[in-house]
Write a protein that holds these residues in place. Structure first.
Motif, PDB file in Angstrom:
ATOM      1  N   VAL A 184      94.532  33.149 120.026  1.00 18.87           N
ATOM      2  CA  VAL A 184      94.006  34.427 118.972  1.00 18.87           C
ATOM      3  C   VAL A 184      94.423  34.298 117.487  1.00 18.87           C
ATOM      4  N   ILE A 195      91.832  34.677 114.100  1.00 20.75           N
ATOM      5  CA  ILE A 195      91.982  35.846 113.429  1.00 20.75           C
ATOM      6  C   ILE A 195      92.079  35.389 111.967  1.00 20.75           C
ATOM      7  N   MET A 210      90.951  40.654 118.001  1.00 18.78           N
ATOM      8  CA  MET A 210      90.277  40.079 116.994  1.00 18.78           C
ATOM      9  C   MET A 210      89.446  40.975 116.002  1.00 18.78           C
ATOM     10  N   SER A 247      90.298  42.351 112.314  1.00 19.75           N
ATOM     11  CA  SER A 247      89.645  41.779 111.086  1.00 19.75           C
ATOM     12  C   SER A 247      88.431  42.689 110.807  1.00 19.75           C
ATOM     13  N   TYR A 289      81.214  37.104 119.259  1.00 16.03           N
ATOM     14  CA  TYR A 289      82.072  35.919 119.696  1.00 16.03           C
ATOM     15  C   TYR A 289      81.283  35.313 120.847  1.00 16.03           C
TER      16      TYR A 289
END
Length: 305
Positions: free
Chosen positions: A164, A168, A206, A210, A217
């Motif tokens: 992750v 990110i 995420m 963000s 995804y």
């Protein structure tokens, strides 16, 4: 045509199956040890061989009259690898231009074609302990993302991220550059990103880190059974929009570097993929290791029927 708008309104979008792996198994093609098939875009015979594969995937989507996403072969073409290989720093641009030529030639109103730019992790995609931190990833990947954006890709597909943290950083870099992106992680058969983060939790983290900037995804380099859709919270599928699936249900450690082509039952694979689309709304369907035009063709034929 706008990629984001098309993705939002379409029921299904077909992307490619395996490309580099298929080329690797040919005796008349030699892939670069670190840049794989990318340098072939500057070789007449290499372009011809890749064109044949991309054409197969393109025709499958065209016949089904659904949107098509084909990606420039830029998966690991970062500045570090280019300099170590002594290759041109414009290789990303060359790869995107090659795909844009195909796009111009093969565009069809009934099956709009888009060009993606691939970007992968800095290190081994199966080793989350080698993943970059958020700050390292944002800095390291920005160079390649700038190149892809300048070349005019419709979307950046961030592929095979095992952790992750690095994901990110890449998402943030995409947002700062202003290029739309889709983040695709590798998961195991327990539905965990390889850094052991639960997939739904990874997506939540995420998005939170963000500002929900990715278009969505995906997961890739996994068998469709690894998604475990019946065990996932329903809200995951508001953001999990696609899969590029391996043909085999074996674990990554059993597939990585295998000299034998590993494939499980194609019909079972296809039906699982279609279920992810029809029941769970995952729009982007494609193949990864072990797949070819027959796998994508199975999906296409069922979509059309």
């Amino acid at each position: 045509m706008d990629f984001t708008a098309t993705l939002e309104k379409c029921r299904v979008m077909l992307t490619e199956g395996a490309v580099a792996e298929r080329l690797r198994r040919r005796k008349d093609i030699e892939l670069h040890p670190t840049l794989f098939n990318t340098p072939l875009v500057n070789n007449d015979y290499g372009r011809q061989c890749m064109r044949e594969i991309y054409r197969q995937y393109r025709e499958i989507a065209r016949r089904a009259q659904v949107p098509s996403l084909l990606c420039a072969p830029t998966w690991r073409v970062n500045i570090e690898r280019l300099e170590a290989a002594g290759q041109s720093t414009e290789l990303n641009r060359d790869a995107v231009f090659f795909m844009q030529q195909l796009k111009d030639e093969w565009q069809d109103e009934t099956s709009p074609l888009f060009v993606g730019g691939l970007i992968g992790p800095r290190n081994d995609c199966y080793k989350p302990d080698e993943a970059l931190s958020i700050e390292e990833a944002e800095q390291f990947h920005s160079w390649q993302l700038h190149k892809l954006a300048a070349a005019g890709v419709d979307v950046v597909i961030c592929q095979t991220f095992p952790a992750v943290s690095e994901a990110i950083g890449v998402i943030r870099a995409c947002a700062s550059i202003g290029v739309p992106c889709i983040m695709s992680c590798v998961i195991n058969r327990r539905g965990l990103v390889l850094d052991q983060t639960d997939l739904a939790e990874a997506v939540r983290i995420m998005d939170e880190a963000s500002g929900n900037s990715p278009l969505g995804y995906m997961v890739n380099c996994v068998h469709p059974t690894f998604v475990l859709p019946e065990k996932q919270p329903p809200e995951l599928f508001r953001r999990l929009i696609g899969i590029q699936a391996n043909a085999s249900s074996l674990d990554h450690e059993d597939l990585d570097g295998s000299a034998v082509l590993m494939q499980s039952d194609m019909q079972e694979w296809g039906e699982l993929m279609l279920e992810l689309n029809t029941t769970y709304g995952m729009k982007i369907l494609g193949g990864c290791c072990g797949t070819d035009e027959k796998y994508l063709g199975y999906i296409s034929s069922r979509i059309k029927s």
